[in-house]
Design an enzyme around this catalytic site. Structure first.
Site, PDB file in Angstrom:
ATOM      1  N   LYS A   9      -9.747   5.235  10.137  1.00 46.56           N
ATOM      2  CA  LYS A   9     -10.791   6.037   9.230  1.00 46.56           C
ATOM      3  C   LYS A   9     -12.035   5.977   9.785  1.00 46.56           C
ATOM      4  O   LYS A   9     -12.509   4.957  10.725  1.00 46.56           O
ATOM      5  CB  LYS A   9     -10.616   5.526   7.897  1.00 46.56           C
ATOM      6  CG  LYS A   9      -9.372   5.818   7.159  1.00 46.56           C
ATOM      7  CD  LYS A   9      -9.454   5.456   5.622  1.00 46.56           C
ATOM      8  CE  LYS A   9      -8.249   5.733   4.946  1.00 46.56           C
ATOM      9  NZ  LYS A   9      -8.243   5.395   3.667  1.00 46.56           N
ATOM     10  N   PHE A  57     -11.077  11.036  -7.501  1.00 43.01           N
ATOM     11  CA  PHE A  57     -11.658  10.428  -6.155  1.00 43.01           C
ATOM     12  C   PHE A  57     -11.368  11.573  -5.001  1.00 43.01           C
ATOM     13  O   PHE A  57     -11.752  11.321  -4.069  1.00 43.01           O
ATOM     14  CB  PHE A  57     -10.899   9.167  -5.889  1.00 43.01           C
ATOM     15  CG  PHE A  57      -9.519   9.016  -5.563  1.00 43.01           C
ATOM     16  CD1 PHE A  57      -9.057   9.599  -4.311  1.00 43.01           C
ATOM     17  CD2 PHE A  57      -8.687   8.554  -6.471  1.00 43.01           C
ATOM     18  CE1 PHE A  57      -7.656   9.736  -4.129  1.00 43.01           C
ATOM     19  CE2 PHE A  57      -7.233   8.591  -6.268  1.00 43.01           C
ATOM     20  CZ  PHE A  57      -6.756   9.129  -5.147  1.00 43.01           C
ATOM     21  N   ARG A  85       2.267  -0.678   6.654  1.00 40.35           N
ATOM     22  CA  ARG A  85       1.719  -1.023   5.402  1.00 40.35           C
ATOM     23  C   ARG A  85       1.437  -2.335   5.237  1.00 40.35           C
ATOM     24  O   ARG A  85       0.495  -2.608   4.612  1.00 40.35           O
ATOM     25  CB  ARG A  85       2.367  -0.209   4.239  1.00 40.35           C
ATOM     26  CG  ARG A  85       2.608   1.287   4.458  1.00 40.35           C
ATOM     27  CD  ARG A  85       3.107   1.907   3.389  1.00 40.35           C
ATOM     28  NE  ARG A  85       2.274   1.757   2.146  1.00 40.35           N
ATOM     29  CZ  ARG A  85       1.169   2.591   1.986  1.00 40.35           C
ATOM     30  NH1 ARG A  85       0.544   3.466   2.789  1.00 40.35           N
ATOM     31  NH2 ARG A  85       0.363   2.225   1.010  1.00 40.35           N
ATOM     32  N   HIS A 115      -5.166   4.198   7.048  1.00 35.89           N
ATOM     33  CA  HIS A 115      -4.381   5.145   6.394  1.00 35.89           C
ATOM     34  C   HIS A 115      -2.965   4.890   6.828  1.00 35.89           C
ATOM     35  O   HIS A 115      -2.747   5.058   8.245  1.00 35.89           O
ATOM     36  CB  HIS A 115      -4.756   6.495   6.469  1.00 35.89           C
ATOM     37  CG  HIS A 115      -3.547   7.312   5.798  1.00 35.89           C
ATOM     38  ND1 HIS A 115      -3.347   7.629   4.275  1.00 35.89           N
ATOM     39  CD2 HIS A 115      -2.547   8.084   6.416  1.00 35.89           C
ATOM     40  CE1 HIS A 115      -2.406   8.687   4.119  1.00 35.89           C
ATOM     41  NE2 HIS A 115      -2.042   8.697   5.510  1.00 35.89           N
TER      42      HIS A 115
END
EC number: 2.7.4.6
Length: 138
Positions: A9, A57, A85, A115
């Site tokens: 990100k 959000f 993950r 992500h």
């Protein structure tokens, strides 16, 4: 072999952490079968995160993801989705395990450095959102 989708990100790219994160990915046994650095438009961010459109959000997330470049990747290995993950760690870095990407590199729950697809169906949408078949090698 399973494939998953990953993003480094804006917060991590801005701080020059991409190389460290990519090293962790490779050391964890992932093959990077596709990778590129892009600057998402607001419309691209909204399309990618459409599943969160009704969440409070959503606007902040789309603004954040389109503020500066990101690195998008397609990762491959056995159990890629779950393993990626696990390597990322909990969404909130305060709750992430030591050694995870978010524990080491995230600033906060909003700017959490990475992500990843959460299910095979999600990966099936996310990977072709950014890559065509000619861009994936392996």
């Amino acid at each position: 072999m399973e494939r998953t989708f990953a993003i480094i990100k804006p917060d991590a790219v801005e701080r020059g952490l991409s190389g460290k994160i990519i090293t962790k990915i490779e050391e964890a046994g992932f093959a990077i079968v596709g990778m590129k650095k892009i600057h998402l438009s607001r419309a691209q961010a909204e399309g990618f995160y459409y599943v969160h459109k009704e969440r409070p959000f959503f606007n902040d997330l789309c603004s954040f993801m389109s503020r500066s470049p990101v690195i998008v990747m397609c990762l491959q290995k056995e159990n890629a989705i779950a393993d990626w993950r696990t390597l990322m760690g909990a969404t909130n870095p305060a709750n992430a395990e030591p050694g995870t990407i978010r524990k080491e590199f995230a600033k906060n729950i909003e700017e959490n450095s990475s992500h990843g697809s959460d299910a095979p169906e999600t990966a099936a949408f996310e990977i072709p959102y950014f890559f065509n078949s000619f861009e994936l090698v392996g």
